[in-house]
Design a protein around this motif. Structure first.
Motif, PDB file in Angstrom:
ATOM      1  N   VAL A  34       0.848  -1.197   0.000  1.00  0.00           N
ATOM      2  CA  VAL A  34       0.000   0.000   0.000  1.00  0.00           C
ATOM      3  C   VAL A  34       0.879   1.240   0.000  1.00  0.00           C
ATOM      4  CG1 VAL A  34      -1.789   1.277   1.249  1.00  0.00           C
ATOM      5  CG2 VAL A  34      -1.787  -1.234   1.272  1.00  0.00           C
ATOM      6  N   ALA A  35       0.437   2.253  -0.719  1.00  0.00           N
ATOM      7  CA  ALA A  35       1.186   3.508  -0.767  1.00  0.00           C
ATOM      8  C   ALA A  35       0.230   4.689  -0.704  1.00  0.00           C
ATOM      9  CB  ALA A  35       2.018   3.585  -2.035  1.00  0.00           C
ATOM     10  N   TRP A  36       0.777   5.798  -0.299  1.00  0.00           N
ATOM     11  CA  TRP A  36       0.085   7.081  -0.387  1.00  0.00           C
ATOM     12  C   TRP A  36       0.778   7.913  -1.456  1.00  0.00           C
ATOM     13  CZ3 TRP A  36      -4.352   8.477   2.116  1.00  0.00           C
ATOM     14  CH2 TRP A  36      -4.758   7.681   3.195  1.00  0.00           C
ATOM     15  N   PHE A  37      -0.045   8.502  -2.329  1.00  0.00           N
ATOM     16  CA  PHE A  37       0.413   9.451  -3.331  1.00  0.00           C
ATOM     17  C   PHE A  37      -0.298  10.773  -3.074  1.00  0.00           C
ATOM     18  CE2 PHE A  37       2.720   6.936  -6.583  1.00  0.00           C
ATOM     19  CZ  PHE A  37       2.468   5.657  -6.115  1.00  0.00           C
ATOM     20  N   ARG A  38       0.220  11.824  -3.674  1.00  0.00           N
ATOM     21  CA  ARG A  38      -0.476  13.100  -3.577  1.00  0.00           C
ATOM     22  C   ARG A  38      -0.355  13.850  -4.894  1.00  0.00           C
ATOM     23  NH1 ARG A  38       3.507  16.245   0.738  1.00  0.00           N
ATOM     24  NH2 ARG A  38       5.296  16.564  -0.682  1.00  0.00           N
ATOM     25  N   GLN A  39      -1.326  14.717  -5.104  1.00  0.00           N
ATOM     26  CA  GLN A  39      -1.345  15.503  -6.329  1.00  0.00           C
ATOM     27  C   GLN A  39      -1.778  16.926  -6.008  1.00  0.00           C
ATOM     28  OE1 GLN A  39      -3.676  13.782  -9.508  1.00  0.00           O
ATOM     29  NE2 GLN A  39      -2.591  14.975 -11.056  1.00  0.00           N
ATOM     30  N   GLU A  44       2.030  16.614 -11.291  1.00  0.00           N
ATOM     31  CA  GLU A  44       1.863  15.186 -11.439  1.00  0.00           C
ATOM     32  C   GLU A  44       1.581  14.550 -10.067  1.00  0.00           C
ATOM     33  OE1 GLU A  44       2.092  14.951 -15.426  1.00  0.00           O
ATOM     34  OE2 GLU A  44       2.114  13.135 -14.203  1.00  0.00           O
ATOM     35  N   ARG A  45       0.912  13.408 -10.106  1.00  0.00           N
ATOM     36  CA  ARG A  45       0.709  12.644  -8.872  1.00  0.00           C
ATOM     37  C   ARG A  45       2.056  12.050  -8.472  1.00  0.00           C
ATOM     38  NH1 ARG A  45      -4.567   8.915  -8.532  1.00  0.00           N
ATOM     39  NH2 ARG A  45      -5.324  10.921  -9.313  1.00  0.00           N
ATOM     40  N   GLU A  46       2.419  12.253  -7.204  1.00  0.00           N
ATOM     41  CA  GLU A  46       3.731  11.817  -6.752  1.00  0.00           C
ATOM     42  C   GLU A  46       3.649  10.868  -5.556  1.00  0.00           C
ATOM     43  OE1 GLU A  46       6.116  15.089  -5.407  1.00  0.00           O
ATOM     44  OE2 GLU A  46       4.744  15.616  -3.782  1.00  0.00           O
ATOM     45  N   PHE A  47       4.633   9.996  -5.482  1.00  0.00           N
ATOM     46  CA  PHE A  47       4.734   9.035  -4.375  1.00  0.00           C
ATOM     47  C   PHE A  47       5.083   9.774  -3.089  1.00  0.00           C
ATOM     48  CE2 PHE A  47       5.655   5.040  -2.366  1.00  0.00           C
ATOM     49  CZ  PHE A  47       6.738   5.299  -1.534  1.00  0.00           C
ATOM     50  N   VAL A  48       4.459   9.349  -1.987  1.00  0.00           N
ATOM     51  CA  VAL A  48       4.725   9.951  -0.678  1.00  0.00           C
ATOM     52  C   VAL A  48       5.381   8.925   0.253  1.00  0.00           C
ATOM     53  CG1 VAL A  48       3.713  11.104   1.328  1.00  0.00           C
ATOM     54  CG2 VAL A  48       2.787  11.547  -0.953  1.00  0.00           C
ATOM     55  N   VAL A  49       4.661   7.875   0.573  1.00  0.00           N
ATOM     56  CA  VAL A  49       5.167   6.808   1.437  1.00  0.00           C
ATOM     57  C   VAL A  49       4.529   5.492   1.007  1.00  0.00           C
ATOM     58  CG1 VAL A  49       5.598   8.221   3.487  1.00  0.00           C
ATOM     59  CG2 VAL A  49       3.352   7.214   3.137  1.00  0.00           C
ATOM     60  N   GLY A  50       5.195   4.383   1.373  1.00  0.00           N
ATOM     61  CA  GLY A  50       4.637   3.076   1.056  1.00  0.00           C
ATOM     62  C   GLY A  50       5.012   2.055   2.108  1.00  0.00           C
ATOM     63  N   ASN A  55       5.740  -5.242   5.753  1.00  0.00           N
ATOM     64  CA  ASN A  55       5.789  -4.038   6.594  1.00  0.00           C
ATOM     65  C   ASN A  55       7.094  -3.261   6.521  1.00  0.00           C
ATOM     66  OD1 ASN A  55       3.094  -4.220   7.398  1.00  0.00           O
ATOM     67  ND2 ASN A  55       3.618  -5.567   9.109  1.00  0.00           N
ATOM     68  N   ASN A  56       7.857  -3.467   5.454  1.00  0.00           N
ATOM     69  CA  ASN A  56       8.949  -2.533   5.185  1.00  0.00           C
ATOM     70  C   ASN A  56       8.346  -1.226   4.688  1.00  0.00           C
ATOM     71  OD1 ASN A  56      11.077  -4.363   5.762  1.00  0.00           O
ATOM     72  ND2 ASN A  56      10.797  -5.317   3.768  1.00  0.00           N
ATOM     73  N   LYS A  57       9.026  -0.119   5.007  1.00  0.00           N
ATOM     74  CA  LYS A  57       8.479   1.182   4.678  1.00  0.00           C
ATOM     75  C   LYS A  57       9.507   2.018   3.929  1.00  0.00           C
ATOM     76  CE  LYS A  57       5.921   1.081   9.029  1.00  0.00           C
ATOM     77  NZ  LYS A  57       5.666   1.790  10.318  1.00  0.00           N
ATOM     78  N   ILE A  58       9.044   2.825   2.997  1.00  0.00           N
ATOM     79  CA  ILE A  58       9.887   3.808   2.339  1.00  0.00           C
ATOM     80  C   ILE A  58       9.118   5.112   2.241  1.00  0.00           C
ATOM     81  CG2 ILE A  58      11.238   2.142   1.004  1.00  0.00           C
ATOM     82  CD1 ILE A  58       9.569   2.835  -1.438  1.00  0.00           C
ATOM     83  N   ALA A  59       9.866   6.203   2.162  1.00  0.00           N
ATOM     84  CA  ALA A  59       9.250   7.519   2.102  1.00  0.00           C
ATOM     85  C   ALA A  59      10.009   8.397   1.116  1.00  0.00           C
ATOM     86  CB  ALA A  59       9.247   8.171   3.484  1.00  0.00           C
ATOM     87  N   PHE A  67       6.392  12.220   7.916  1.00  0.00           N
ATOM     88  CA  PHE A  67       5.229  11.392   7.599  1.00  0.00           C
ATOM     89  C   PHE A  67       5.544   9.933   7.930  1.00  0.00           C
ATOM     90  CE2 PHE A  67       3.095  14.049   3.979  1.00  0.00           C
ATOM     91  CZ  PHE A  67       3.168  15.182   4.779  1.00  0.00           C
ATOM     92  N   THR A  68       4.544   9.230   8.461  1.00  0.00           N
ATOM     93  CA  THR A  68       4.699   7.818   8.805  1.00  0.00           C
ATOM     94  C   THR A  68       3.494   7.027   8.334  1.00  0.00           C
ATOM     95  OG1 THR A  68       5.959   8.419  10.787  1.00  0.00           O
ATOM     96  CG2 THR A  68       5.105   6.173  10.661  1.00  0.00           C
ATOM     97  N   ILE A  69       3.751   5.927   7.646  1.00  0.00           N
ATOM     98  CA  ILE A  69       2.678   5.035   7.223  1.00  0.00           C
ATOM     99  C   ILE A  69       2.635   3.834   8.166  1.00  0.00           C
ATOM    100  CG2 ILE A  69       4.162   3.786   5.594  1.00  0.00           C
ATOM    101  CD1 ILE A  69       1.713   3.513   3.747  1.00  0.00           C
TER     102      ILE A  69
END
Length: 123
Positions: A34-39, A44-50, A55-59, A67-69
């Motif tokens: 699962v990821a969060w994007f924002r526009q 353009e719609r851009e990646f925020v966190v995933g 349960n590995n995470k990247i931001a 920000f924390t997912i």
């Protein structure tokens, strides 16, 4: 298939915090990365966190440390905690899911999307 719905957006002052939630139906969310994007307007719609299925995470660099997912409920809900917000964070935030173990920063790799939730940072 899975259906996604975001909630928790709104207006917040610079320096404030906000928490978004992504609720799933039709399938359990633990089956997906699962990821969060924002526009933002005109951008353009851009990646925020995933978060991966393990349960590995990247931001994105722009939100690291702020920000924390998290999988609030592993079956149904993923959250996005946003702290130290500034005007550049103003955007529509989208939750997205892909039936894969790994996260992708590319929006084209996500099959399922929510409708989006507006976040506005302004005094």
């Amino acid at each position: 298939q899975v259906q996604l719905a975001e909630s928790g957006g709104g207006l917040v002052q610079p320096g404030g915090s906000l928490r978004l939630s992504c609720a799933a139906s039709g399938n359990i969310l633990s089956n997906y990365a699962v990821a969060w994007f924002r526009q933002a307007p005109g951008q353009e719609r851009e990646f925020v966190v995933g978060i991966s299925r393990s349960n590995n995470k990247i931001a994105a660099d722009s939100v690291k440390g702020r920000f924390t997912i998290s999988r609030d409920n592993p079956r149904t809900t993923v959250g996005l905690q946003m702290n130290s917000l500034n005007s550049e964070d103003t955007a529509i935030y989208f939750c997205a899911a892909r039936p894969s173990w790994s996260i992708s920063r590319n929006k084209e790799d996500y099959s399922y999307w929510g409708q989006g939730s507006q976040v506005t940072v302004s005094s």
